[in-house]
Structures are given as C-alpha cells and as structure tokens.
Design a protein around this motif. Structure first.
Motif, PDB file in Angstrom:
ATOM      1  N   PRO A  14       0.828  -1.211   0.000  1.00 62.90           N
ATOM      2  CA  PRO A  14       0.000   0.000   0.000  1.00 62.90           C
ATOM      3  C   PRO A  14       0.863   1.262   0.000  1.00 62.90           C
ATOM      4  N   GLY A  15       0.448   2.228  -0.819  1.00 58.98           N
ATOM      5  CA  GLY A  15       1.215   3.454  -0.986  1.00 58.98           C
ATOM      6  C   GLY A  15       2.254   3.386  -2.084  1.00 58.98           C
ATOM      7  N   GLY A  16       2.456   2.208  -2.628  1.00 57.58           N
ATOM      8  CA  GLY A  16       3.451   2.033  -3.679  1.00 57.58           C
ATOM      9  C   GLY A  16       2.925   2.415  -5.057  1.00 57.58           C
ATOM     10  N   SER A  17       3.770   2.193  -6.056  1.00 57.90           N
ATOM     11  CA  SER A  17       3.451   2.567  -7.433  1.00 57.90           C
ATOM     12  C   SER A  17       3.726   1.418  -8.391  1.00 57.90           C
ATOM     13  N   GLN A  81       0.069   4.957 -15.143  1.00 60.64           N
ATOM     14  CA  GLN A  81       0.912   5.160 -13.979  1.00 60.64           C
ATOM     15  C   GLN A  81       0.012   5.172 -12.750  1.00 60.64           C
ATOM     16  N   MET A  82       0.254   4.245 -11.841  1.00 65.48           N
ATOM     17  CA  MET A  82      -0.592   4.104 -10.651  1.00 65.48           C
ATOM     18  C   MET A  82       0.239   4.419  -9.410  1.00 65.48           C
ATOM     19  N   ASN A  83      -0.136   5.475  -8.731  1.00 58.05           N
ATOM     20  CA  ASN A  83       0.550   5.901  -7.514  1.00 58.05           C
ATOM     21  C   ASN A  83      -0.378   5.767  -6.314  1.00 58.05           C
ATOM     22  N   ASP A  84       0.237   5.761  -5.123  1.00 57.41           N
ATOM     23  CA  ASP A  84      -0.536   5.676  -3.872  1.00 57.41           C
ATOM     24  C   ASP A  84      -1.557   4.535  -3.944  1.00 57.41           C
ATOM     25  N   LEU A  85      -1.078   3.373  -4.320  1.00 60.38           N
ATOM     26  CA  LEU A  85      -1.978   2.235  -4.493  1.00 60.38           C
ATOM     27  C   LEU A  85      -2.575   1.797  -3.167  1.00 60.38           C
TER      28      LEU A  85
END
Length: 121
Positions: A14-17, A81-85
C-alpha cells in the motif's frame, strides 16, 4: 489480427506505485479509444481510465489524483501510472481499444489478456 499485449502488473505494498503498459499490434487503421478496465475479486469489470483520439481522458472517481493515463499514438501504446496504491485497487487490469482495422471497417472492441495487480502488505 489485432493483439493487445499488457505488461507491468505485480505485487506492491500500500502506498506504492506500478506502471502498466499496453501495446496494440496488427492490422490497425486508427484507434478511437484506448485505456484500462479492471475486475476485482467478486466484482464486475469497471472502467479505470480511457482516452479518446481527441485526447480527452476519463477517469474513475476512485482513481482520480492517483492514476495517470498516457498514450503514445506513434507506438499504439497506452500507459497507466498508478501511484498511492490501495488494497482496493487489487484487480486484474485489462487493456481495451476501440479501433478500426481499415478505413471502411466499423470500430470494434479489443481486449488484452489481463495483468494482475495485487496491493498488500
């Protein structure tokens, strides 16, 4: 034949990209819409983000501000681009393209095989 080939899924905290890529290949005249959908466990497939040929981008409310869609028209490729997953982003992500195979052909829907994204600590 038209193929959509996805890459970039995986396991992230969690919080990763993560960055997903999808390349369309084959007999393609024009791509009208290209983007991403996802299907979580026990859920229906839902729109994540799509871009029209006019460059208008539509995002699901749940990913606005965290995900960014971009497209390289010259390469028939779309990126997510997926951030703050978050754990609720866990799903199989599918690339989608609405495209014409020739100038006289009707636009048709094409789908990739899907790539798993798992967000977990």
């Amino acid at each position: 034949q038209v193929q959509l080939v996805e890459s970039g899924g995986g396991l992230v905290q969690p919080g990763g990209s993560l960055r997903l890529s999808c390349a369309a290949s084959g007999s393609i005249f024009s791509i009208n819409v290209m983007g991403w959908y996802r299907q979580g466990p026990g859920k229906q497939r839902e729109l994540v983000a799509t871009q029209t040929s006019g460059r208008s981008i539509n995002y699901a409310d749940s990913v606005k501000g965290r995900f960014t869609l971009s497209r390289d028209n010259g390469k028939n490729t779309v990126y997510l681009q997926m951030n703050d997953l978050k754990p609720e982003d866990t799903a199989v992500y599918y690339c989608n393209a609405v495209l014409q195979r020739s100038i006289l052909a009707r636009p048709n829907d094409y789908w990739g095989q899907g790539t798993q994204v798992t967000v977990s600590s």
